[in-house]
Design a protein around this motif. Structure first.
Motif, PDB file in Angstrom:
ATOM      1  N   SER A   5       0.963  -1.156   0.119  1.00  0.00           N
ATOM      2  CA  SER A   5       0.228   0.056  -0.169  1.00  0.00           C
ATOM      3  C   SER A   5       0.594   0.682  -0.089  1.00  0.00           C
ATOM      4  O   SER A   5       1.934   1.090   0.521  1.00  0.00           O
ATOM      5  CB  SER A   5      -1.516   0.618   1.234  1.00  0.00           C
ATOM      6  N   ILE A   6       0.301   1.965  -0.811  1.00  0.00           N
ATOM      7  CA  ILE A   6       1.172   3.497  -0.396  1.00  0.00           C
ATOM      8  C   ILE A   6      -0.299   4.823  -0.708  1.00  0.00           C
ATOM      9  O   ILE A   6      -1.023   4.476  -1.579  1.00  0.00           O
ATOM     10  CB  ILE A   6       1.697   3.906  -1.506  1.00  0.00           C
ATOM     11  N   ARG A   7       0.043   5.488   0.055  1.00  0.00           N
ATOM     12  CA  ARG A   7      -1.223   6.783   0.420  1.00  0.00           C
ATOM     13  C   ARG A   7      -1.152   7.025  -1.691  1.00  0.00           C
ATOM     14  O   ARG A   7      -0.314   7.884  -2.205  1.00  0.00           O
ATOM     15  CB  ARG A   7      -0.733   8.044   1.110  1.00  0.00           C
ATOM     16  N   TRP A  11       2.063   8.476  -4.557  1.00  0.00           N
ATOM     17  CA  TRP A  11       2.185   7.222  -5.478  1.00  0.00           C
ATOM     18  C   TRP A  11       1.794   8.145  -6.653  1.00  0.00           C
ATOM     19  O   TRP A  11       2.992   8.248  -7.229  1.00  0.00           O
ATOM     20  CB  TRP A  11       0.799   6.701  -5.359  1.00  0.00           C
ATOM     21  N   ASP A  12       1.521   9.452  -6.460  1.00  0.00           N
ATOM     22  CA  ASP A  12       1.711  10.408  -7.537  1.00  0.00           C
ATOM     23  C   ASP A  12       2.708  11.500  -7.583  1.00  0.00           C
ATOM     24  O   ASP A  12       3.230  11.443  -8.686  1.00  0.00           O
ATOM     25  CB  ASP A  12       0.519  11.879  -7.189  1.00  0.00           C
ATOM     26  N   LYS A  13       3.278  11.362  -6.303  1.00  0.00           N
ATOM     27  CA  LYS A  13       4.300  12.051  -6.556  1.00  0.00           C
ATOM     28  C   LYS A  13       5.677  11.021  -7.106  1.00  0.00           C
ATOM     29  O   LYS A  13       6.853  11.507  -7.152  1.00  0.00           O
ATOM     30  CB  LYS A  13       4.991  12.305  -4.884  1.00  0.00           C
ATOM     31  N   ILE A  44      -1.312  13.567 -13.637  1.00  0.00           N
ATOM     32  CA  ILE A  44      -1.575  12.600 -12.781  1.00  0.00           C
ATOM     33  C   ILE A  44      -2.793  12.228 -12.275  1.00  0.00           C
ATOM     34  O   ILE A  44      -2.615  10.936 -12.308  1.00  0.00           O
ATOM     35  CB  ILE A  44      -0.295  12.595 -12.223  1.00  0.00           C
ATOM     36  N   SER A  45      -2.992  13.177 -11.738  1.00  0.00           N
ATOM     37  CA  SER A  45      -4.188  13.311 -10.396  1.00  0.00           C
ATOM     38  C   SER A  45      -5.866  12.734 -11.718  1.00  0.00           C
ATOM     39  O   SER A  45      -6.995  12.438 -10.985  1.00  0.00           O
ATOM     40  CB  SER A  45      -4.858  14.560 -10.304  1.00  0.00           C
ATOM     41  N   ARG A  46      -5.111  12.438 -11.962  1.00  0.00           N
ATOM     42  CA  ARG A  46      -6.805  11.978 -13.674  1.00  0.00           C
ATOM     43  C   ARG A  46      -6.708  10.283 -14.137  1.00  0.00           C
ATOM     44  O   ARG A  46      -7.232  10.090 -14.513  1.00  0.00           O
ATOM     45  CB  ARG A  46      -6.969  13.261 -14.447  1.00  0.00           C
ATOM     46  N   ILE A  47      -5.493   9.697 -13.316  1.00  0.00           N
ATOM     47  CA  ILE A  47      -5.205   8.479 -13.968  1.00  0.00           C
ATOM     48  C   ILE A  47      -6.464   7.867 -13.363  1.00  0.00           C
ATOM     49  O   ILE A  47      -7.576   7.689 -12.106  1.00  0.00           O
ATOM     50  CB  ILE A  47      -4.275   8.246 -13.348  1.00  0.00           C
ATOM     51  N   SER A  48      -6.886   6.875 -14.655  1.00  0.00           N
ATOM     52  CA  SER A  48      -8.342   6.408 -13.466  1.00  0.00           C
ATOM     53  C   SER A  48      -7.617   4.961 -13.061  1.00  0.00           C
ATOM     54  O   SER A  48      -6.651   3.936 -13.554  1.00  0.00           O
ATOM     55  CB  SER A  48      -8.847   6.344 -15.159  1.00  0.00           C
ATOM     56  N   PHE A 168      10.107  -2.735  -9.811  1.00  0.00           N
ATOM     57  CA  PHE A 168       9.724  -1.113 -10.087  1.00  0.00           C
ATOM     58  C   PHE A 168       9.232  -0.759  -8.654  1.00  0.00           C
ATOM     59  O   PHE A 168       9.516   0.003  -8.399  1.00  0.00           O
ATOM     60  CB  PHE A 168       8.333  -1.803 -11.231  1.00  0.00           C
ATOM     61  N   VAL A 169       8.429  -1.746  -7.880  1.00  0.00           N
ATOM     62  CA  VAL A 169       8.206  -1.103  -6.418  1.00  0.00           C
ATOM     63  C   VAL A 169       9.289  -0.566  -4.921  1.00  0.00           C
ATOM     64  O   VAL A 169       9.174   0.022  -4.386  1.00  0.00           O
ATOM     65  CB  VAL A 169       7.326  -2.188  -5.491  1.00  0.00           C
ATOM     66  N   ASN A 170      10.659  -0.932  -5.480  1.00  0.00           N
ATOM     67  CA  ASN A 170      11.787  -1.390  -5.123  1.00  0.00           C
ATOM     68  C   ASN A 170      12.058   0.690  -4.946  1.00  0.00           C
ATOM     69  O   ASN A 170      13.129   1.209  -4.294  1.00  0.00           O
ATOM     70  CB  ASN A 170      12.622  -2.344  -5.421  1.00  0.00           C
ATOM     71  N   GLN A 171      11.702   0.846  -5.958  1.00  0.00           N
ATOM     72  CA  GLN A 171      12.191   2.156  -5.814  1.00  0.00           C
ATOM     73  C   GLN A 171      11.294   3.546  -5.178  1.00  0.00           C
ATOM     74  O   GLN A 171      11.940   4.379  -4.837  1.00  0.00           O
ATOM     75  CB  GLN A 171      11.327   2.137  -7.703  1.00  0.00           C
ATOM     76  N   PHE A 172      10.698   2.965  -4.634  1.00  0.00           N
ATOM     77  CA  PHE A 172       9.021   3.455  -3.524  1.00  0.00           C
ATOM     78  C   PHE A 172      10.043   3.203  -2.521  1.00  0.00           C
ATOM     79  O   PHE A 172       9.047   2.140  -1.535  1.00  0.00           O
ATOM     80  CB  PHE A 172       7.762   3.331  -4.281  1.00  0.00           C
ATOM     81  N   SER A 173      10.317   3.955  -2.158  1.00  0.00           N
ATOM     82  CA  SER A 173      10.655   3.996  -0.278  1.00  0.00           C
ATOM     83  C   SER A 173       9.430   3.765   0.995  1.00  0.00           C
ATOM     84  O   SER A 173       9.634   3.772   1.703  1.00  0.00           O
ATOM     85  CB  SER A 173      11.791   4.847  -0.027  1.00  0.00           C
TER      86      SER A 173
END
Length: 330
Positions: A5-7, A11-13, A44-48, A168-173
Motif C-alpha cells: 500500500s501507498i498513499r 504514489w502521484d509524487k 497524474i491526478s486524472r489517472i483512472s 519497479f516497486v523497490n524504487q518507492f521507499s
C-alpha cells in the motif's frame, strides 16, 4: 498474493519523479471517457483506477498501426504503462506467441516488451459489451501484468505479479506491506461482484470453445445477414487486442513500413493473378471469426478473443458479434 500500500498522494509524487527516468503512459479520464495519454504533472491526478476500460487497446503500444522496420529505432527510455485491463493483458499472450516465436522473432516487438513495465488495473465495473468472463478471463490480473494497482479511498494498493514488478516497486521507499485484512476483503468482494455482473449480463453467450464449433458449422445465410451493414472499414481489427495481420510496404530509399492489415478490407486476400477467395463480403466477414475462434486455437495455446467488446463499440455498421453468437447457439 502479495499486497502493498501507498498513499495516493505519495504514489502521484513517485510517478512524477519517475518521469525523468521512464516514458509513462496511463489511462486517463476526461470528459470524453477513458484513454491512454502520456503522463505529465498536469494529468497524474486524472489517472483512472478500477474502471473498465481505455478506448484504445494495449496492442497499440507493441504493434503500432505503422512502423518503419528498417530504421533500427528502439525505445529511447524504458516505459511504464498504467491502467491496462486484464482483457488487454491476456491479449498480449497470443501476440507473444506470434511475435516472440523462437524461429521468427520480431526484434521490434521484443524490444518493446522487454522495456515495458506493465501496471494493470482491476475492473470494479463493467461496460455494456464487456464479456471477458465468458471466455474464462478474470476482470483483474494476478499473473501476467508486472503489477496491479487498485484505488481504495486515499490509498493505492499494489499487487506484485512478477519480479520486474517487484523491482519497479523497490524504487518507492514509502510503499508498505498491506496488513489490513478488511481492505483485502474489500478488494476480493469487488472482484466477485464484477464477475457476477459480467456473468449475469452475458449468460446466453457461448464460451470460447463452443463459439468455435458454432462458427465452423454456421451456414452462409447468417454471415450474409450480419455482414449486410459492414462497410469494410477494418475498425474491428484495428481496435482488437489480438488481431495481428500486417503488410510490408516498400518505400523509396529501401525503407519498409510494417502496417496493420485487416481481413475485412477488400483485396485482403487478392493475389497477383487477380484471384481473391475473400472477394465477397460475407466471406471476408466469416473469415475474421474463423481466424479468431477456429484457426488460431488450432495453432496457438492462447485465445484470440479476450472479450473486451471493443469491436462492437467501434463498428460503424453497429454489428454486435455477441448477438450473432447467441443466435447461433439457439
Amino acid at each position: 498474493m502479495q499486497y502493498l500500500s501507498i498513499r495516493k498522494e505519495e504514489w502521484d509524487k513517485a510517478i512524477e519523479q519517475l518521469l525523468s527516468s521512464y516514458t509513462i503512459f496511463a489511462s486517463v479520464e476526461n470528459e470524453f471517457g477513458i484513454d491512454y495519454e502520456i503522463v505529465s504533472p498536469s494529468n497524474i491526478s486524472r489517472i483512472s483506477y478500477n474502471k473498465a476500460k481505455p478506448a484504445t487497446s494495449l496492442k497499440t503500444f507493441f504493434l503500432p498501426v505503422r512502423e518503419n522496420v528498417t530504421s533500427g529505432a528502439t525505445l529511447k527510455k524504458q516505459r511504464v504503462i498504467i491502467g491496462a485491463p486484464n482483457c488487454d493483458v491476456q491479449g498480449l499472450k497470443i501476440l507473444d506467441e506470434i511475435y516472440l516465436d523462437k524461429d521468427f522473432n520480431d526484434i521490434f516487438y521484443r524490444d518493446k516488451r522487454e522495456n515495458t513495465v506493465l501496471i494493470s488495473i482491476d475492473c470494479f465495473e463493467k461496460q455494456e459489451h464487456c464479456h471477458c468472463t465468458s471466455y474464462g478471463i478474470k476482470p483483474w490480473s494476478d499473473s501476467d501484468s508486472d503489477l496491479a494497482a487498485v484505488r481504495t479511498g486515499d490509498l493505492i494498493i499494489l499487487r506484485i505479479n512478477t519480479p520486474r514488478g517487484q523491482q519497479f516497486v523497490n524504487q518507492f521507499s514509502v510503499v508498505q506491506a498491506l496488513r489490513d485484512e478488511n481492505i483485502i476483503s474489500e478488494i476480493e468482494n469487488a472482484h466477485r461482484n464484477t464477475e457476477s455482473l459480467l456473468l449475469e449480463a452475458n449468460k446466453g453467450l457461448p464460451d470460447y470453445k463452443e463459439t468455435g464449433a458454432l462458427v465452423k458449422n454456421a451456414g452462409r445465410e447468417i454471415w450474409k445477414k450480419y455482414s449486410a451493414s459492414c462497410v469494410s472499414c477494418g475498425a474491428c481489427a484495428t481496435i482488437c487486442p489480438t488481431c495481428s495481420c500486417f503488410l510490408l510496404v516498400d518505400k523509396p530509399g529501401f525503407e519498409k513500413i510494417k502496417q496493420l492489415d485487416a481481413c475485412q478490407y477488400p483485396g485482403f486476400q487478392r493475389v497477383a493473378g487477380g484471384e481473391d477467395t475473400l472477394h465477397d463480403l460475407p466471406n471476408r466477414f466469416r473469415n475474421r471469426y474463423m481466424c479468431k475462434y477456429v484457426w488460431k486455437p488450432e495453432k496457438f495455446s492462447s485465445i484470440a478473443c479476450t472479450g473486451c467488446g471493443r469491436c462492437i463499440e467501434a463498428c460503424i455498421g453497429k454489428i454486435n458479434k455477441n448477438e450473432l453468437f447467441i443466435e447461433l447457439a439457439k
